[in-house]
Scaffold this motif. Structure first.
Motif, PDB file in Angstrom:
ATOM      1  N   TYR A   1      -8.236 -83.241-118.419  1.00 35.49           N
ATOM      2  CA  TYR A   1      -7.724 -83.770-119.695  1.00 35.49           C
ATOM      3  C   TYR A   1      -7.652 -85.297-119.662  1.00 35.49           C
ATOM      4  CZ  TYR A   1      -4.609 -84.686-123.621  1.00 35.49           C
ATOM      5  OH  TYR A   1      -4.055 -85.167-124.773  1.00 35.49           O
ATOM      6  N   TYR A   2      -7.120 -85.842-118.571  1.00 31.06           N
ATOM      7  CA  TYR A   2      -6.983 -87.298-118.478  1.00 31.06           C
ATOM      8  C   TYR A   2      -8.328 -87.998-118.273  1.00 31.06           C
ATOM      9  CZ  TYR A   2      -1.947 -87.052-118.620  1.00 31.06           C
ATOM     10  OH  TYR A   2      -0.649 -86.848-119.031  1.00 31.06           O
TER      11      TYR A   2
ATOM     12  N   ILE B   1     -11.335 -86.966-119.420  1.00 28.80           N
ATOM     13  CA  ILE B   1     -12.110 -86.918-120.652  1.00 28.80           C
ATOM     14  C   ILE B   1     -11.311 -87.504-121.808  1.00 28.80           C
ATOM     15  CG2 ILE B   1     -13.258 -85.364-122.290  1.00 28.80           C
ATOM     16  CD1 ILE B   1     -14.047 -83.693-119.828  1.00 28.80           C
ATOM     17  N   GLY B   2     -10.012 -87.314-121.788  1.00 24.63           N
ATOM     18  CA  GLY B   2      -9.146 -87.963-122.755  1.00 24.63           C
ATOM     19  C   GLY B   2      -8.955 -87.260-124.082  1.00 24.63           C
ATOM     20  N   ASN B   3      -9.380 -86.013-124.159  1.00 26.56           N
ATOM     21  CA  ASN B   3      -9.159 -85.284-125.411  1.00 26.56           C
ATOM     22  C   ASN B   3      -9.027 -83.781-125.120  1.00 26.56           C
ATOM     23  OD1 ASN B   3     -11.787 -84.263-125.100  1.00 26.56           O
ATOM     24  ND2 ASN B   3     -12.680 -85.866-126.384  1.00 26.56           N
ATOM     25  N   GLU B   4      -8.979 -83.010-126.184  1.00 23.60           N
ATOM     26  CA  GLU B   4      -8.794 -81.567-126.070  1.00 23.60           C
ATOM     27  C   GLU B   4      -9.952 -80.892-125.336  1.00 23.60           C
ATOM     28  OE1 GLU B   4      -8.500 -78.266-129.370  1.00 23.60           O
ATOM     29  OE2 GLU B   4      -6.799 -79.652-129.548  1.00 23.60           O
ATOM     30  N   GLN B   5     -11.139 -81.433-125.442  1.00 25.55           N
ATOM     31  CA  GLN B   5     -12.296 -80.876-124.750  1.00 25.55           C
ATOM     32  C   GLN B   5     -12.068 -80.911-123.232  1.00 25.55           C
ATOM     33  OE1 GLN B   5     -16.000 -82.846-125.533  1.00 25.55           O
ATOM     34  NE2 GLN B   5     -17.209 -81.232-124.582  1.00 25.55           N
ATOM     35  N   GLY B   6     -11.442 -81.950-122.730  1.00 23.40           N
ATOM     36  CA  GLY B   6     -11.116 -82.048-121.310  1.00 23.40           C
ATOM     37  C   GLY B   6     -10.182 -80.939-120.876  1.00 23.40           C
TER      38      GLY B   6
ATOM     39  N   TYR C   1     -10.061 -77.920-122.179  1.00 24.48           N
ATOM     40  CA  TYR C   1     -10.850 -76.682-122.098  1.00 24.48           C
ATOM     41  C   TYR C   1     -11.758 -76.667-120.871  1.00 24.48           C
ATOM     42  CZ  TYR C   1      -9.222 -75.946-126.847  1.00 24.48           C
ATOM     43  OH  TYR C   1      -8.439 -75.783-127.953  1.00 24.48           O
TER      44      TYR C   1
END
Length: 140
Positions: free
Chosen positions: A25-26, A28-33, A35
C-alpha cells in the motif's frame, strides 16, 4: 502445546501478511497497492503451507530412503501407522551423525518422517520405535 504452536504460527503469518499488505500500500500509494499486497500475502501464505515439507527436507539435504536400505525402519513405521490408523508416511534420511528425527507435511496423506543417519546408528530398535511413534503423533 500443539494448540499454542498453531496460534503462534497463525499470529506470525498474520503479522507477515499485514506487513506485505501495508508495504504494498505504501509503495504504490493507493488502493491498488492494498489489493496487490493482499494477493501477495495470500500467495505466500498458501505457498508456505503447501511447500513447507519440501522446504524442510531440502534444508536438511534429506533424501528418500529405499525399503531395501532400511527395512527395519519401514516395518516400524508401517506397523505404527496401522495402529494410529493413518497412511504410511514417506521416509527420508538426513545425512548427518547428529541424532534427530522430525515429521513434516500438510496432512496425514502428505506426510514425511525424516531420520538422521546418526539416530539410526545410535538407537536400539525399541528406542527407534519410540522416536518414530512420537513423530507419528505429530502427523496424526
Amino acid at each position: 502445546m500443539q494448540g499454542t504452536n498453531h496460534i503462534r504460527t497463525a499470529a506470525l503469518l498474520g503479522l507477515l501478511s499485514g506487513l506485505l499488505v501495508l508495504g504494498s500500500y505504501y509503495l504504490i500509494g493507493n488502493e491498488q497497492g492494498l489489493y496487490i499486497g493482499l494477493a501477495l500475502a495470500a500467495f505466500t501464505s498458501f505457498s508456505s503451507w503447501y511447500y513447507s515439507d519440501t522446504a524442510a527436507l531440502m534444508a536438511y539435504r534429506a533424501r528418500p530412503i529405499a525399503r531395501s536400505e532400511a527395512p527395519e525402519i519401514y516395518d516400524i513405521v508401517a506397523s505404527l501407522s496401522a495402529k494410529a490408523e493413518i497412511p504410511v508416511p514417506k521416509i527420508f534420511v538426513v545425512p548427518t551423525q547428529s541424532p534427530n528425527a522430525f515429521a513434516t507435511g500438510r496432512d496425514p496423506e502428505h506426510a514425511t518422517i525424516a531420520v538422521t543417519q546418526g539416530i539410526i546408528k545410535l538407537l536400539s530398535r525399541e528406542e527407534l520405535e519410540g522416536v518414530l511413534a512420537h513423530e507419528l503423533t505429530h502427523i496424526r
